[in-house]
Scaffold this motif. Structure first.
Motif, short mmCIF file in Angstrom:
data_model
loop_
_atom_site.label_atom_id
_atom_site.label_comp_id
_atom_site.label_asym_id
_atom_site.label_seq_id
_atom_site.Cartn_x
_atom_site.Cartn_y
_atom_site.Cartn_z
N MET A 1 0.82 -1.21 0.00
CA MET A 1 0.00 0.00 0.00
C MET A 1 0.86 1.26 0.00
SD MET A 1 -2.74 1.75 0.22
CE MET A 1 -3.46 3.19 0.91
N SER A 2 1.98 1.24 0.72
CA SER A 2 2.75 2.47 0.83
C SER A 2 3.44 2.83 -0.48
CB SER A 2 3.76 2.36 1.97
OG SER A 2 4.12 3.64 2.40
N LEU A 3 3.87 1.83 -1.26
CA LEU A 3 4.45 2.14 -2.57
C LEU A 3 3.42 2.82 -3.46
CD1 LEU A 3 6.69 2.05 -4.71
CD2 LEU A 3 5.88 -0.24 -5.30
N SER A 4 2.23 2.25 -3.54
CA SER A 4 1.20 2.87 -4.38
C SER A 4 0.80 4.23 -3.84
CB SER A 4 -0.01 1.95 -4.53
OG SER A 4 -0.61 1.70 -3.29
N ALA A 5 0.74 4.38 -2.52
CA ALA A 5 0.45 5.69 -1.94
C ALA A 5 1.56 6.68 -2.29
CB ALA A 5 0.28 5.58 -0.43
N GLY A 6 2.81 6.22 -2.28
CA GLY A 6 3.93 7.08 -2.65
C GLY A 6 3.86 7.51 -4.10
N VAL A 7 3.51 6.58 -4.98
CA VAL A 7 3.38 6.90 -6.40
C VAL A 7 2.28 7.95 -6.59
CG1 VAL A 7 2.64 5.98 -8.64
CG2 VAL A 7 4.34 4.74 -7.27
N MET A 8 1.13 7.73 -5.96
CA MET A 8 0.03 8.69 -6.11
C MET A 8 0.39 10.04 -5.48
SD MET A 8 -3.39 6.37 -5.65
CE MET A 8 -2.80 5.25 -4.39
N ALA A 9 1.05 10.02 -4.35
CA ALA A 9 1.45 11.27 -3.70
C ALA A 9 2.49 12.01 -4.55
CB ALA A 9 2.01 10.98 -2.30
N GLY A 10 3.43 11.25 -5.14
CA GLY A 10 4.42 11.87 -6.02
C GLY A 10 3.79 12.49 -7.25
N GLY B 1 7.34 6.50 -0.32
CA GLY B 1 6.35 5.51 0.10
C GLY B 1 7.00 4.27 0.67
N LEU B 2 8.05 3.81 0.04
CA LEU B 2 8.76 2.62 0.54
C LEU B 2 9.46 2.91 1.86
CD1 LEU B 2 10.31 1.25 -2.77
CD2 LEU B 2 8.43 0.26 -1.45
N LEU B 3 10.11 4.07 1.95
CA LEU B 3 10.85 4.41 3.16
C LEU B 3 9.92 4.73 4.33
CD1 LEU B 3 13.69 6.63 1.65
CD2 LEU B 3 13.86 4.25 2.44
N ALA B 4 8.78 5.33 4.04
CA ALA B 4 7.84 5.72 5.09
C ALA B 4 7.00 4.55 5.57
CB ALA B 4 6.93 6.84 4.60
N LEU C 1 9.35 23.12 -2.82
CA LEU C 1 8.72 23.13 -1.49
C LEU C 1 7.24 22.75 -1.60
CD1 LEU C 1 10.30 26.29 0.15
CD2 LEU C 1 10.66 23.90 0.84
N VAL C 2 6.59 23.26 -2.63
CA VAL C 2 5.18 22.91 -2.86
C VAL C 2 5.07 21.41 -3.17
CG1 VAL C 2 3.21 23.27 -4.40
CG2 VAL C 2 4.50 25.24 -3.54
N TYR C 3 6.00 20.90 -3.98
CA TYR C 3 6.03 19.46 -4.26
C TYR C 3 6.15 18.68 -2.95
CZ TYR C 3 7.80 14.84 -5.30
OH TYR C 3 7.97 13.48 -5.32
N GLY C 4 7.12 19.03 -2.12
CA GLY C 4 7.37 18.29 -0.89
C GLY C 4 6.17 18.31 0.04
N LEU C 5 5.57 19.47 0.24
CA LEU C 5 4.42 19.56 1.12
C LEU C 5 3.23 18.79 0.56
CD1 LEU C 5 3.16 20.68 3.68
CD2 LEU C 5 2.55 22.75 2.39
N THR C 6 2.96 18.95 -0.71
CA THR C 6 1.84 18.24 -1.34
C THR C 6 2.04 16.73 -1.26
OG1 THR C 6 1.46 20.08 -2.86
CG2 THR C 6 0.52 17.95 -3.47
N THR C 7 3.23 16.27 -1.59
CA THR C 7 3.51 14.84 -1.57
C THR C 7 3.37 14.28 -0.15
OG1 THR C 7 4.97 15.09 -3.46
CG2 THR C 7 5.22 13.07 -2.18
N ALA C 8 3.90 14.99 0.83
CA ALA C 8 3.81 14.53 2.22
C ALA C 8 2.36 14.48 2.71
CB ALA C 8 4.65 15.43 3.12
N VAL C 9 1.60 15.52 2.40
CA VAL C 9 0.20 15.57 2.85
C VAL C 9 -0.63 14.49 2.17
CG1 VAL C 9 -1.92 16.96 2.77
CG2 VAL C 9 0.23 17.99 3.54
N VAL C 10 -0.48 14.33 0.87
CA VAL C 10 -1.26 13.32 0.15
C VAL C 10 -0.89 11.92 0.64
CG1 VAL C 10 -1.67 12.26 -2.12
CG2 VAL C 10 -1.72 14.75 -1.87
N HIS C 11 0.39 11.66 0.82
CA HIS C 11 0.80 10.35 1.32
C HIS C 11 0.21 10.10 2.70
CE1 HIS C 11 3.39 7.25 3.12
NE2 HIS C 11 3.40 6.78 1.89
N ARG C 12 0.25 11.10 3.54
CA ARG C 12 -0.31 10.97 4.90
C ARG C 12 -1.81 10.67 4.84
NH1 ARG C 12 1.79 13.50 10.15
NH2 ARG C 12 3.60 12.93 8.94
N ARG C 13 -2.52 11.38 3.96
CA ARG C 13 -3.97 11.15 3.84
C ARG C 13 -4.27 9.76 3.30
NH1 ARG C 13 -7.48 13.25 6.50
NH2 ARG C 13 -8.97 13.09 4.83
N LEU C 14 -3.47 9.30 2.36
CA LEU C 14 -3.70 7.98 1.77
C LEU C 14 -3.37 6.84 2.73
CD1 LEU C 14 -2.31 8.57 -1.84
CD2 LEU C 14 -4.72 8.27 -1.19
#
Length: 156
Positions: free
Chosen positions: A1-10, A81-84, A134-147
């Motif tokens: 799940m975390s890999l796919s969440a990472g891909v979607m967040a990225g 996603g893999l690391l988190a 910075l926008v990339y990093g924040l968006t990716t982190a928030v989306v991954h967290r939500r997923l």
């Protein structure tokens, strides 16, 4: 799940980065960068690929340059996603780490190809590079967290 969440967040982060970049172009009236297309051209040449002459070649270089950017953004998200998967860093730490990783993924290959030298960038160039990342990093982190928040609640 975390890999796919990472891909979607990225992917979400990459979309946000592009939106901020295009907003900057709109506000300042600046042209799109030719550097991604130049990178695509050099990489294709090193791989022995001919992208074609004239407008066809220009269009292929532009398209490949953009796709390489998407690959970098989605790849950074996938790696996160893999690391988190083993834990959840605080949001500011995740956002800054993702921002730095995305900048490195985007800028280091360009430096290695001799297409840019950040030591020669002026303040506006640095801001134009840092803010979208910075926008990339924040968006990716928030989306991954939500997923992944549902899964975290279930296991916690």
């Amino acid at each position: 799940m975390s890999l796919s969440a990472g891909v979607m967040a990225g992917a979400a982060g990459t979309t946000a980065l592009d939106a901020v970049t295009y907003l900057d172009m709109l506000v300042r009236g600046r042209p799109a960068s030719d550097v991604p297309a130049e990178a695509a051209d050099r990489l294709a040449s090193r791989a022995g690929l001919d992208l074609g002459p004239g407008d066809v070649g220009v269009n292929r270089r532009t398209g490949l340059g953009a796709l390489l950017g998407y690959g970098a953004g989605i790849g950074v998200g996938a790696l996160y996603g893999l690391l988190a998967d083993g834990g959840r860093p605080p949001l500011p730490v995740a956002a800054l780490g993702l921002s730095a990783a995305a900048m490195a993924a985007g800028d280091l290959p360009l430096v290695a190809l001799g297409l840019t030298d950040p030591r020669r960038w002026d303040t506006v160039s640095w801001i134009s590079d840092i803010v979208p990342h910075l926008v990339y990093g924040l968006t990716t982190a928030v989306v991954h967290r939500r997923l992944t928040c549902h899964r975290s609640r279930q296991s916690g």
